[in-house]
Scaffold this active site. Structure first.
Site, PDB file in Angstrom:
ATOM      1  N   HIS A  40       0.809  -1.217   0.000  1.00 24.80           N
ATOM      2  CA  HIS A  40       0.000   0.000   0.000  1.00 24.80           C
ATOM      3  C   HIS A  40       0.847   1.274   0.000  1.00 24.80           C
ATOM      4  O   HIS A  40       0.674   2.109  -0.904  1.00 24.80           O
ATOM      5  CB  HIS A  40      -0.979  -0.007   1.164  1.00 24.80           C
ATOM      6  CG  HIS A  40      -1.644   1.314   1.385  1.00 24.80           C
ATOM      7  ND1 HIS A  40      -2.472   1.905   0.440  1.00 24.80           N
ATOM      8  CD2 HIS A  40      -1.571   2.196   2.426  1.00 24.80           C
ATOM      9  CE1 HIS A  40      -2.891   3.084   0.904  1.00 24.80           C
ATOM     10  NE2 HIS A  40      -2.356   3.268   2.093  1.00 24.80           N
ATOM     11  N   HIS A  70       3.850   7.083   5.283  1.00 25.12           N
ATOM     12  CA  HIS A  70       2.703   7.800   5.851  1.00 25.12           C
ATOM     13  C   HIS A  70       1.943   7.017   6.926  1.00 25.12           C
ATOM     14  O   HIS A  70       1.257   7.611   7.753  1.00 25.12           O
ATOM     15  CB  HIS A  70       1.728   8.238   4.739  1.00 25.12           C
ATOM     16  CG  HIS A  70       0.887   7.140   4.170  1.00 25.12           C
ATOM     17  ND1 HIS A  70       1.320   6.297   3.181  1.00 25.12           N
ATOM     18  CD2 HIS A  70      -0.381   6.745   4.459  1.00 25.12           C
ATOM     19  CE1 HIS A  70       0.367   5.440   2.871  1.00 25.12           C
ATOM     20  NE2 HIS A  70      -0.682   5.685   3.642  1.00 25.12           N
ATOM     21  N   ASP A  71       2.065   5.682   6.945  1.00 21.51           N
ATOM     22  CA  ASP A  71       1.373   4.877   7.952  1.00 21.51           C
ATOM     23  C   ASP A  71       2.300   4.364   9.055  1.00 21.51           C
ATOM     24  O   ASP A  71       1.849   3.657   9.962  1.00 21.51           O
ATOM     25  CB  ASP A  71       0.682   3.677   7.289  1.00 21.51           C
ATOM     26  CG  ASP A  71      -0.653   4.049   6.665  1.00 21.51           C
ATOM     27  OD1 ASP A  71      -1.257   5.031   7.106  1.00 21.51           O
ATOM     28  OD2 ASP A  71      -1.082   3.344   5.729  1.00 21.51           O
ATOM     29  N   GLU A  74       1.473   5.825  12.631  1.00 24.49           N
ATOM     30  CA  GLU A  74       0.111   5.450  13.034  1.00 24.49           C
ATOM     31  C   GLU A  74      -0.020   3.954  13.300  1.00 24.49           C
ATOM     32  O   GLU A  74      -0.762   3.545  14.204  1.00 24.49           O
ATOM     33  CB  GLU A  74      -0.871   5.877  11.946  1.00 24.49           C
ATOM     34  CG  GLU A  74      -2.326   5.668  12.289  1.00 24.49           C
ATOM     35  CD  GLU A  74      -3.254   6.202  11.204  1.00 24.49           C
ATOM     36  OE1 GLU A  74      -4.299   5.568  10.979  1.00 24.49           O
ATOM     37  OE2 GLU A  74      -2.926   7.236  10.603  1.00 24.49           O
ATOM     38  N   ASP A  75       0.706   3.127  12.545  1.00 22.01           N
ATOM     39  CA  ASP A  75       0.428   1.693  12.560  1.00 22.01           C
ATOM     40  C   ASP A  75       1.581   0.791  13.000  1.00 22.01           C
ATOM     41  O   ASP A  75       1.441  -0.433  12.978  1.00 22.01           O
ATOM     42  CB  ASP A  75      -0.018   1.243  11.163  1.00 22.01           C
ATOM     43  CG  ASP A  75      -1.369   1.807  10.770  1.00 22.01           C
ATOM     44  OD1 ASP A  75      -2.139   2.168  11.676  1.00 22.01           O
ATOM     45  OD2 ASP A  75      -1.654   1.898   9.566  1.00 22.01           O
ATOM     46  N   ASP A 131      -3.288   8.374  -1.229  1.00 26.51           N
ATOM     47  CA  ASP A 131      -3.660   7.365  -0.233  1.00 26.51           C
ATOM     48  C   ASP A 131      -5.103   6.927  -0.437  1.00 26.51           C
ATOM     49  O   ASP A 131      -5.419   5.732  -0.460  1.00 26.51           O
ATOM     50  CB  ASP A 131      -3.460   7.954   1.161  1.00 26.51           C
ATOM     51  CG  ASP A 131      -3.830   6.987   2.274  1.00 26.51           C
ATOM     52  OD1 ASP A 131      -3.640   5.769   2.102  1.00 26.51           O
ATOM     53  OD2 ASP A 131      -4.296   7.451   3.336  1.00 26.51           O
TER      54      ASP A 131
END
Length: 205
Positions: A40, A70-71, A74-75, A131
Site C-alpha cells: 500500500h 505515511h502509515d 500510526e500503525d 492514499d
C-alpha cells in the site's frame, strides 16, 4: 538534475522504501488475499509519480518519502522522532499531517480527516489524495473487500473517502483528483457473489 544528484535521490528513496518495509514487515491487509501491507505505501508513492498525477514524472523526493512512510507512525512501533532522525523534519511533518490522532475514537478520527483536509500543506495533500485513491482502488478490486465488512460498510467508506478528497480540493493535484472522480463515478465492488456500485446514485458533475 545532475547525475550525482539523481544517484543520491535514488539511494534516499531506496533507503526509505527499505525502512518502510521493515516497519510494516509483519503486517498484512485485511482482505482475503492477506496482501503484504507494504504494497500500500509503495503504491501511494507510485501513484504520485505515475502518469496522470500532476507531479509526474519527477515529484519532489520528500513527498515520495512521506508517501512511503505515511502509515509508519500510526500503525507501527516507530515514532515521529524515528522518522525525523532518519529522514529529516520535513518528511516527519508530512507524515504527521497524514497520521490520525490515536487519542480519538474511530468516528472522531474519520471526522477529523474531513475537517483537517482543507488545511493540510500542499505536500501532504498529494499524499492524502494518493492514499485515498490507492485504498479505494484496492477496495473495488477483485477480492479487495476486507474480511468481515458488510456491503453497507464498503459504501460508507467510499462516501467518507469522497468527503475527505472533496475537502482537500482539486487544486493540489488535478490529475489525482480526476482519477478519483472517475473512480467515484464508475467503481464497483464484489460482495455476496454480486457486483455493486460503490457510490449508488452518484454521477459525474
Amino acid at each position: 538534475m545532475s547525475s550525482s544528484s539523481s544517484s543520491s535521490d535514488t539511494l534516499l528513496l531506496l533507503e526509505t522504501a527499505h525502512f518502510a518495509a521493515i516497519a510494516h514487515a509483519k503486517q498484512v491487509r485485511k482482505n482475503h488475499a492477506r496482501t503484504p501491507y507494504i504494497n500500500h505505501p509503495l503504491d501511494v508513492a507510485r501513484r504520485i509519480a505515475a502518469p496522470g498525477s500532476t507531479l509526474s514524472p519527477s515529484p519532489p523526493v520528500h513527498i515520495l518519502q512521506a508517501a512511503m512512510l505515511h502509515d509508519v507512525v500510526e500503525d507501527t512501533e516507530y515514532t515521529a522522532d524515528d522518522i525525523e532522525a532518519r529522514f529529516g523534519k520535513r518528511v516527519r511533518d508530512i507524515v504527521m499531517e497524514c497520521s490520525d490522532d490515536p487519542s480519538l475514537n474511530k468516528a472522531a478520527r474519520k471526522q477529523a480527516q474531513i475537517d483537517h483536509a482543507p488545511h493540510k500543506s500542499w505536500d501532504a495533500k498529494h499524499v492524502k489524495l494518493a492514499d485515498k485513491l490507492s485504498n479505494l482502488t484496492d477496495l473495488s478490486s477483485p477480492g479487495g473487500v476486507p474480511i468481515g465488512w458488510t456491503r453497507e460498510r464498503v459504501e460508507e467508506y467510499f462516501q467518507w473517502g469522497k468527503r475527505v478528497t472533496d475537502a482537500i480540493g482539486k487544486d493540489a493535484n488535478p490529475g489525482l483528483s480526476e482519477q478519483l472522480e472517475e473512480l467515484y463515478t464508475k467503481a464497483t465492488f464484489e460482495f455476496g457473489g454480486k457486483t455493486w456500485k460503490a457510490l449508488p446514485g452518484y454521477e459525474e458533475k
